[in-house]
Design an enzyme around this catalytic site. Structure first.
Site, PDB file in Angstrom:
ATOM      1  N   LYS A 201      -0.533   2.476  -9.426  1.00 45.52           N
ATOM      2  CA  LYS A 201       0.271   2.442  -7.871  1.00 45.52           C
ATOM      3  C   LYS A 201       0.167   3.695  -7.377  1.00 45.52           C
ATOM      4  O   LYS A 201       0.444   4.727  -7.819  1.00 45.52           O
ATOM      5  CB  LYS A 201       1.902   2.049  -8.123  1.00 45.52           C
ATOM      6  CG  LYS A 201       2.553   1.967  -6.956  1.00 45.52           C
ATOM      7  CD  LYS A 201       3.818   1.895  -7.028  1.00 45.52           C
ATOM      8  CE  LYS A 201       4.728   1.735  -5.866  1.00 45.52           C
ATOM      9  NZ  LYS A 201       6.184   1.619  -5.923  1.00 45.52           N
ATOM     10  N   ARG A 211       9.153   0.228   3.589  1.00 47.59           N
ATOM     11  CA  ARG A 211      10.259   0.996   3.487  1.00 47.59           C
ATOM     12  C   ARG A 211      11.323   0.753   4.340  1.00 47.59           C
ATOM     13  O   ARG A 211      12.557   0.869   4.253  1.00 47.59           O
ATOM     14  CB  ARG A 211       9.891   2.430   3.642  1.00 47.59           C
ATOM     15  CG  ARG A 211       9.164   3.146   2.359  1.00 47.59           C
ATOM     16  CD  ARG A 211       8.387   4.426   2.264  1.00 47.59           C
ATOM     17  NE  ARG A 211       7.771   4.565   1.099  1.00 47.59           N
ATOM     18  CZ  ARG A 211       6.823   5.399   0.902  1.00 47.59           C
ATOM     19  NH1 ARG A 211       6.763   6.486   1.958  1.00 47.59           N
ATOM     20  NH2 ARG A 211       6.169   5.830  -0.234  1.00 47.59           N
ATOM     21  N   ARG A 223       6.862  10.638  -2.678  1.00 48.29           N
ATOM     22  CA  ARG A 223       6.733  10.312  -4.067  1.00 48.29           C
ATOM     23  C   ARG A 223       5.648  10.628  -4.800  1.00 48.29           C
ATOM     24  O   ARG A 223       4.844  10.182  -5.657  1.00 48.29           O
ATOM     25  CB  ARG A 223       6.688   8.741  -4.271  1.00 48.29           C
ATOM     26  CG  ARG A 223       8.204   8.155  -3.567  1.00 48.29           C
ATOM     27  CD  ARG A 223       8.377   6.643  -3.587  1.00 48.29           C
ATOM     28  NE  ARG A 223       9.471   6.407  -2.965  1.00 48.29           N
ATOM     29  CZ  ARG A 223      10.117   5.200  -2.424  1.00 48.29           C
ATOM     30  NH1 ARG A 223       9.122   5.012  -1.586  1.00 48.29           N
ATOM     31  NH2 ARG A 223      11.262   5.337  -1.950  1.00 48.29           N
ATOM     32  N   LYS A 254      -2.034  -1.705  -6.895  1.00 48.57           N
ATOM     33  CA  LYS A 254      -1.365  -1.434  -5.714  1.00 48.57           C
ATOM     34  C   LYS A 254      -1.637   0.004  -4.912  1.00 48.57           C
ATOM     35  O   LYS A 254      -1.274   0.740  -5.519  1.00 48.57           O
ATOM     36  CB  LYS A 254       0.278  -1.425  -5.859  1.00 48.57           C
ATOM     37  CG  LYS A 254       1.336  -1.371  -4.420  1.00 48.57           C
ATOM     38  CD  LYS A 254       2.550  -1.552  -4.774  1.00 48.57           C
ATOM     39  CE  LYS A 254       3.472  -1.411  -3.698  1.00 48.57           C
ATOM     40  NZ  LYS A 254       4.781  -1.508  -3.956  1.00 48.57           N
ATOM     41  N   SER A 280       2.519  -3.954   2.536  1.00 47.03           N
ATOM     42  CA  SER A 280       2.942  -4.190   3.990  1.00 47.03           C
ATOM     43  C   SER A 280       2.115  -3.458   5.191  1.00 47.03           C
ATOM     44  O   SER A 280       1.948  -4.089   6.001  1.00 47.03           O
ATOM     45  CB  SER A 280       4.514  -3.364   4.042  1.00 47.03           C
ATOM     46  OG  SER A 280       4.478  -2.009   3.726  1.00 47.03           O
TER      47      SER A 280
END
Length: 329
Positions: A201, A211, A223, A254, A280
């Site tokens: 990821k 988010r 992150r 991802k 997204s």
């Protein structure tokens, strides 16, 4: 042999011919539809940056699930929006957590049995600070403490399995999380619950709309200290190897579209079932082009998914799942 004896166009002459020799296939059963579950009843709140995607109360989510069964979609990936948040993300592992409630409601409806129910395991949707683990202050700096986060993530996995999750899917990117979850699942008697690890990821700009959907934007920092650097392909292979050694049963990559090379490299190297998450930002970016008439909606949507399959993904998590399934059906 050279032209004119070899004519590659011979096998492209008709729809039937192209179908006969097609190498990669896309089917509704290979698609996983994400759902964002929120408290309340009759709630169907549009997500502004993701056209056609909603925050759903459990009763509305049941309707979506029933539609997915009719379309032949393979499964659901569940995210939760709790009524309240705290420093340790206790809603992620509460017996009455929002996703736990949804799982029990889904399992009580036998008409939904054809769907594989996958529960995302992370703390970011449940923490007041928006990070994926326990936030600590050390030496004047704020960071996510890896080892303090592991017991909470493991507890969340066991709680979700007890509520009915067919698969638990850790997305936090803490080191050692798969081993911690496997132990917690086995101790709780969930020996047959698979772990689908978000093994690679990446810290990506393409998560932006998610988010908003999950209300999980970090209140401070970002992150990049635990999600992967987008420049590193070899490191991704090491991450995957580590998760497999810890007991991962399946892999999830991802994002998908900007990382097709990572999917291909993982497919060539590892034999575990592997999916990819068309995230997204990928979805919203394409929708923006559709709304402006810049791309043919149906063709571009299916082509984006087919490219992910061709790269090596066995299944795809995508917000296009229902629309694509209608076309494929």
């Amino acid at each position: 042999m050279l032209f004119p004896a070899t004519r590659m166009r011979r096998l492209r002459r008709s729809t039937a011919m192209r179908s006969l020799v097609r190498e990669t296939h896309l089917r509704p059963s290979q698609l996983i539809y994400p759902l964002f579950i929120c408290p309340g009843e009759g709630v169907r709140k549009p997500i502004g940056s993701m056209p056609g995607v909603f925050n759903l109360s459990i009763d509305e989510a049941l309707k979506e699930a029933a539609e997915c069964v009719e379309l032949g979609i393979g499964g659901l990936l569940l995210f939760g929006l709790p009524e309240s948040k705290d420093e340790t993300g206790s809603g992620a592992y509460a017996d009455d957590g929002i996703v736990q409630q949804a799982l029990r409601a889904f399992k009580a409806n036998r008409a939904l049995d054809p769907l594989v129910l996958i529960a995302d395991v992370c703390l970011c949707e449940y923490t007041s600070h928006g990070h994926c683990g326990v936030l600590v202050h050390e030496r004047g700096e704020v960071h996510v403490h890896n080892d303090q986060s592991l017991p909470l993530l493991a507890r969340a996995a066991a709680s979700l399995a007890a509520a009915g999750a067919d698969i638990v899917a850790p997305s936090d990117m803490m080191d050692g999380r798969v081993a911690a979850m496997r132990e917690a699942l086995d101790v709780a008697g969930h020996h047959d619950t698979p772990i689908m690890s978000y093994a690679a990821k990446f810290a990506s700009a393409f998560y932006g709309p998610f988010r908003e959907a999950a209300d999980s934007t970090p209140q401070e920092g970002d992150r990049r200290g635990y999600q992967m650097d987008s420049a590193n392909g070899r490191e991704a292979m090491r991450e995957i190897e580590g998760d497999i050694a810890e007991g991962a049963d399946m892999l999830l990559m991802k994002p998908a579209g900007p990382y097709l090379d990572i999917i291909r490299a993982a497919r060539d190297r590892f034999d575990l079932p592997m999916g990819a998450y068309q995230v997204s930002g990928e979805y919203s970016m394409l929708h923006a082009a559709f709304e402006r008439g810049w791309l043919d909606r149906d063709r571009a949507m299916l082509e984006s998914l087919l490219g992910i399959r061709r790269a090596g993904a066995d299944f795809i998590v995508t917000y296009f799942a229902k629309d694509a399934a209608r076309l494929l059906g």
